[in-house]
Enzyme design. Structure first.
Site, PDB file in Angstrom:
ATOM      1  N   ILE A 144       0.634  -1.283  -0.362  1.00 48.99           N
ATOM      2  CA  ILE A 144      -0.236  -0.140   0.649  1.00 48.99           C
ATOM      3  C   ILE A 144       0.588   1.134  -0.252  1.00 48.99           C
ATOM      4  O   ILE A 144       2.001   1.495   0.854  1.00 48.99           O
ATOM      5  CB  ILE A 144      -0.731  -0.059   1.025  1.00 48.99           C
ATOM      6  N   CYS A 174       9.738  -2.173   0.476  1.00 49.44           N
ATOM      7  CA  CYS A 174       8.825  -1.336   1.157  1.00 49.44           C
ATOM      8  C   CYS A 174      10.020  -1.181   2.169  1.00 49.44           C
ATOM      9  O   CYS A 174       9.758  -1.036   3.377  1.00 49.44           O
ATOM     10  CB  CYS A 174       8.037  -2.064   2.244  1.00 49.44           C
TER      11      CYS A 174
END
EC number: 2.3.1.181
Length: 209
Positions: A144, A174
């Site tokens: 996300i 990430c």
């Protein structure tokens, strides 16, 4: 009802980025309706605003694009469904609350995965959606990264359906060193992208009323 638009073929990231940014401006300036783009990108590594250059390891011939979304490095490519909601959080049926918006995105994706029998989780201090692959060991199945301009959202969520997971070895995904990534295929769930899209549209309407 919000319109979902499926972009055909493998889309160039920069083309879609411009498409998103242009439509965000239309929502802000011309009050165009909210929409959601469903995209499958050609291979690309993207970096969010919190990236560290040392997290880019061995990208080979795959292009690297520095974006304005939140987060760090991730990979997009065939077999991954990328969802770009362009929503106006400053409208009567929304809330001007970015944390709440991200929480709703997480719930949406978790519920969609649950439809296919996948138990997914949120892990404290780790962005994204995770599944347990071994005892006390989790792998990320969805990333996300969002951005908001004048309370209009863009960027979004990337879910690994049948993605070539070896491509994640070119980065520290990430920014989480030694973290695992997985996909529906790797978990033994073989689903056509069109079938997955039907479920995410159904589940979206349950969360974002």
């Amino acid at each position: 009802m919000i319109r979902f638009i499926t972009i055909p073929d493998f889309a160039d990231y920069q083309v879609i980025l411009k498409l998103m940014e242009d439509y965000v401006n239309k929502v802000i300036n011309d009050h165009e309706p909210e929409i959601i783009y469903l995209v499958e990108h050609s291979e690309v590594y993207t970096a969010g605003t919190n990236y560290k250059q040392e997290e880019l390891l061995n990208y080979g011939d795959i292009p690297v694009i520095y974006t304005g979304r939140g987060g760090k490095f991730t990979f997009h490519g065939p077999g991954q469904r990328v969802i770009y909601p362009i929503l106006n959080l400053d409208s009567p049926n929304r809330y001007k609350d970015l944390k709440l918006y991200i929480k709703m995105l997480e719930e949406w994706i978790i519920n969609s995965l649950n439809y296919f029998g996948i138990k997914a989780y949120i892990i404290k201090d780790k962005v994204g959606i995770w599944v347990k692959v071994r005892k006390d060991e989790f792998a990320k199945i969805a990333a996300i990264g969002v951005r908001v301009r004048k309370w209009v959202t863009y960027h979004g969520v990337a879910i690994n359906i049948s993605t070539d997971l070896s491509k994640f070895s070119g980065i520290i995904p990430c920014g989480l060193e030694n973290s695992l990534v997985t996909s529906l295929n790797q978990l033994g769930i073989h689903v056509e992208m069109s079938e997955f899209d039907k479920i995410i549209q159904t589940e979206f309407n349950k969360i974002f009323k």
